[in-house]
Write a protein that holds these residues in place. Sequence first.
Motif, PDB file in Angstrom:
ATOM      1  N   PHE A  99       0.835  -1.200   0.000  1.00 49.41           N
ATOM      2  CA  PHE A  99       0.000   0.000   0.000  1.00 49.41           C
ATOM      3  C   PHE A  99       0.874   1.255   0.000  1.00 49.41           C
ATOM      4  O   PHE A  99       0.640   2.207  -0.760  1.00 49.41           O
ATOM      5  CB  PHE A  99      -0.934  -0.016   1.225  1.00 49.41           C
ATOM      6  CG  PHE A  99      -1.521   1.316   1.542  1.00 49.41           C
ATOM      7  CD1 PHE A  99      -2.572   1.825   0.776  1.00 49.41           C
ATOM      8  CD2 PHE A  99      -1.023   2.087   2.588  1.00 49.41           C
ATOM      9  CE1 PHE A  99      -3.106   3.089   1.058  1.00 49.41           C
ATOM     10  CE2 PHE A  99      -1.552   3.339   2.868  1.00 49.41           C
ATOM     11  CZ  PHE A  99      -2.594   3.842   2.105  1.00 49.41           C
ATOM     12  N   LEU A 100       1.908   1.264   0.851  1.00 49.13           N
ATOM     13  CA  LEU A 100       2.788   2.443   0.920  1.00 49.13           C
ATOM     14  C   LEU A 100       3.537   2.624  -0.397  1.00 49.13           C
ATOM     15  O   LEU A 100       3.653   3.740  -0.918  1.00 49.13           O
ATOM     16  CB  LEU A 100       3.776   2.306   2.092  1.00 49.13           C
ATOM     17  CG  LEU A 100       3.135   2.226   3.499  1.00 49.13           C
ATOM     18  CD1 LEU A 100       4.211   2.049   4.571  1.00 49.13           C
ATOM     19  CD2 LEU A 100       2.287   3.464   3.802  1.00 49.13           C
ATOM     20  N   LEU A 101       4.035   1.507  -0.941  1.00 52.95           N
ATOM     21  CA  LEU A 101       4.755   1.578  -2.214  1.00 52.95           C
ATOM     22  C   LEU A 101       3.855   2.134  -3.316  1.00 52.95           C
ATOM     23  O   LEU A 101       4.257   3.025  -4.080  1.00 52.95           O
ATOM     24  CB  LEU A 101       5.242   0.174  -2.600  1.00 52.95           C
ATOM     25  CG  LEU A 101       5.874   0.071  -3.978  1.00 52.95           C
ATOM     26  CD1 LEU A 101       7.329   0.526  -3.934  1.00 52.95           C
ATOM     27  CD2 LEU A 101       5.803  -1.346  -4.517  1.00 52.95           C
ATOM     28  N   GLU A 102       2.630   1.619  -3.404  1.00 55.02           N
ATOM     29  CA  GLU A 102       1.708   2.074  -4.457  1.00 55.02           C
ATOM     30  C   GLU A 102       1.390   3.560  -4.265  1.00 55.02           C
ATOM     31  O   GLU A 102       1.281   4.308  -5.243  1.00 55.02           O
ATOM     32  CB  GLU A 102       0.412   1.246  -4.429  1.00 55.02           C
ATOM     33  CG  GLU A 102       0.600  -0.230  -4.799  1.00 55.02           C
ATOM     34  CD  GLU A 102       1.066  -0.429  -6.239  1.00 55.02           C
ATOM     35  OE1 GLU A 102       0.822   0.463  -7.078  1.00 55.02           O
ATOM     36  OE2 GLU A 102       1.702  -1.465  -6.512  1.00 55.02           O
ATOM     37  N   GLY A 103       1.260   3.969  -3.003  1.00 58.82           N
ATOM     38  CA  GLY A 103       0.983   5.381  -2.714  1.00 58.82           C
ATOM     39  C   GLY A 103       2.138   6.269  -3.174  1.00 58.82           C
ATOM     40  O   GLY A 103       1.916   7.357  -3.713  1.00 58.82           O
ATOM     41  N   VAL A 104       3.346   5.800  -2.982  1.00 62.30           N
ATOM     42  CA  VAL A 104       4.523   6.556  -3.419  1.00 62.30           C
ATOM     43  C   VAL A 104       4.531   6.641  -4.951  1.00 62.30           C
ATOM     44  O   VAL A 104       4.732   7.710  -5.538  1.00 62.30           O
ATOM     45  CB  VAL A 104       5.822   5.905  -2.880  1.00 62.30           C
ATOM     46  CG1 VAL A 104       7.050   6.541  -3.517  1.00 62.30           C
ATOM     47  CG2 VAL A 104       5.890   6.021  -1.362  1.00 62.30           C
ATOM     48  N   LYS A 105       4.276   5.509  -5.599  1.00 59.45           N
ATOM     49  CA  LYS A 105       4.311   5.490  -7.073  1.00 59.45           C
ATOM     50  C   LYS A 105       3.215   6.379  -7.665  1.00 59.45           C
ATOM     51  O   LYS A 105       3.421   7.050  -8.673  1.00 59.45           O
ATOM     52  CB  LYS A 105       4.131   4.050  -7.583  1.00 59.45           C
ATOM     53  CG  LYS A 105       5.428   3.255  -7.526  1.00 59.45           C
ATOM     54  CD  LYS A 105       5.234   1.785  -7.782  1.00 59.45           C
ATOM     55  CE  LYS A 105       4.653   1.477  -9.132  1.00 59.45           C
ATOM     56  NZ  LYS A 105       4.376   0.019  -9.279  1.00 59.45           N
ATOM     57  N   ARG A 106       2.047   6.362  -7.011  1.00 58.75           N
ATOM     58  CA  ARG A 106       0.948   7.206  -7.527  1.00 58.75           C
ATOM     59  C   ARG A 106       1.358   8.672  -7.507  1.00 58.75           C
ATOM     60  O   ARG A 106       0.993   9.443  -8.374  1.00 58.75           O
ATOM     61  CB  ARG A 106      -0.295   7.013  -6.642  1.00 58.75           C
ATOM     62  CG  ARG A 106      -1.474   6.412  -7.404  1.00 58.75           C
ATOM     63  CD  ARG A 106      -2.774   6.442  -6.641  1.00 58.75           C
ATOM     64  NE  ARG A 106      -2.687   6.125  -5.241  1.00 58.75           N
ATOM     65  CZ  ARG A 106      -2.627   4.876  -4.755  1.00 58.75           C
ATOM     66  NH1 ARG A 106      -2.645   3.834  -5.577  1.00 58.75           N
ATOM     67  NH2 ARG A 106      -2.570   4.672  -3.463  1.00 58.75           N
ATOM     68  N   ARG A 107       2.141   9.043  -6.503  1.00 53.99           N
ATOM     69  CA  ARG A 107       2.521  10.461  -6.371  1.00 53.99           C
ATOM     70  C   ARG A 107       3.798  10.805  -7.131  1.00 53.99           C
ATOM     71  O   ARG A 107       3.971  11.943  -7.561  1.00 53.99           O
ATOM     72  CB  ARG A 107       2.683  10.802  -4.882  1.00 53.99           C
ATOM     73  CG  ARG A 107       1.332  10.824  -4.171  1.00 53.99           C
ATOM     74  CD  ARG A 107       1.478  10.736  -2.658  1.00 53.99           C
ATOM     75  NE  ARG A 107       0.179  10.869  -2.000  1.00 53.99           N
ATOM     76  CZ  ARG A 107      -0.677   9.856  -1.807  1.00 53.99           C
ATOM     77  NH1 ARG A 107      -0.372   8.629  -2.226  1.00 53.99           N
ATOM     78  NH2 ARG A 107      -1.852  10.060  -1.237  1.00 53.99           N
TER      79      ARG A 107
END
Length: 423
Positions: free
Chosen positions: A296-304
């Motif tokens: 979840f944290l990784l995907e959040g970073v990639k989204r931003r």
Amino acid sequence: MTAAHSTAEVSVVGLGRVGLPLALSFADRGLTVTGVDNDPARLDAVGEGRMPFAETGGQDLLDRVHASGRLSLSERVADAARARFIVITLGTPSFSHIEIDMRDIRSALDDLLGVLAPGHCLILRSTVAPGTTDFVAGYLAKHRDFDIGEDVFVAHAPERIAAGRFLEEIDTLPCIIGGVGHRSGEVAAELFAAFAAPIVQTTPVQAELAKIWANILRYTNFALPNLLMMDCERSSANVFEVIDLINRDYPRGGIAQPGLTAGTCLRKDFAFSEERSAAPGMLLAVSRVNESVPLFLLEGVKRRMGPLANRKVAVLGLAFKADTDDERDSLAHKLIRLLERELADVSAHDPHVPTPTVSLEEAIDGADAVIVATDHAEFRYPRTLAATTERASGDCLVVDPWNCWGAAQVFAYSAELAALVAS
Ligand SMILES: NC(=O)c1ccc[n+]([C@@H]2O[C@H](COP(=O)([O-])OP(=O)(O)OC[C@H]3O[C@@H](n4cnc5c(N)ncnc54)[C@H](O)[C@@H]3O)[C@@H](O)[C@H]2O)c1
């Protein structure tokens, strides 16, 4: 403290994070103790008077016990039978089959079978699946024809301390004892009377269930805010504000805060219930939520930030929880593996763990993202955020599921975060 030469009052088999402080605590209460471990490096460290891991007050305790000469060491499990009380503190992982892995316990039992005699009391201190204590008693009865509870005694006395608080909690947490047959509970209680904690007698299976369900409760308690954190991201909501709305002045509130929830105990103990659950899958779902937080944290970073290839990502903390040096089953390592699979340049800093890491400054210098994976006390200092603002790249994304700096943002750019903290 080298080889065991004399008869001890109690033996502790497995000098790990549970067994070593326990063995030292018995010795500190005046008992003669044989400590058994099959890891020569562990025996060397203890024999030389070096605590092999951090435990609050542990080194002072080891120094005292070392000077007292009341702890002898052995690598042979059979030597444990020199004492009347044999406490098993071996690891009990779970197989990926959702089933307890009892190989260490089975192996120790086989080593003990030939040397056990009437009067011995075998106490399982390890966390075990329901039914294990009765299995152990049955195994001894089957192979040696003992009358368990009359001539040989078997009990479960689960370890319930939290790492880092052993020396305080050994004298305060009620000591649950589930004895097999008529007298096992009463005999095992003679040993634990060495400590000031009250003793609570119950059945073996109730002792097993109480231990694992205490951990299931914690694991589930943390899964709820973690799931809420993911749902909030999908709904463009702020998890910390929602948690505040749930808890504020509400008598039936009390939801915990999000974070990376792991560690050997929480990660595996649910499986001991799940292996024969009446609602199979429920606790697996709890586990899946907690295990998904790094993704979840990784995907959040990639989204931003977009693709992470060749971007520098600093991970603060490798330990599985705050202020410990224990990295076993830490989700920080899972997070790093996921980041590396994105071809990010990962730099990690942790002031506590044995794994070598770079300094805080080196980790965050020029970082495009900083992720707080463990909420160590040092990371909560305002100076850690200040250093991030100064040294990381101008538009560094800071990921703080723990809300270390009180800015109440899981994902925020460093300047934004600094302004929020200052306001
Ligand atoms: N670590 C905790 O905070 C904690 C808290 C409560 C309960 N528990 C439970 O206590 C038990 C022990 O956990 P731990 O964290 O101390 O584990 P650990 O892995 O730190 O210690 C186990 C020790 O046993 C030794 N060992 C393994 N096989 C052996 C064998 N055949 N003969 C002799 N020694 C052997 C290992 O070398 C190791 O030193 C587990 O069941 C765990 O779930 C742990």
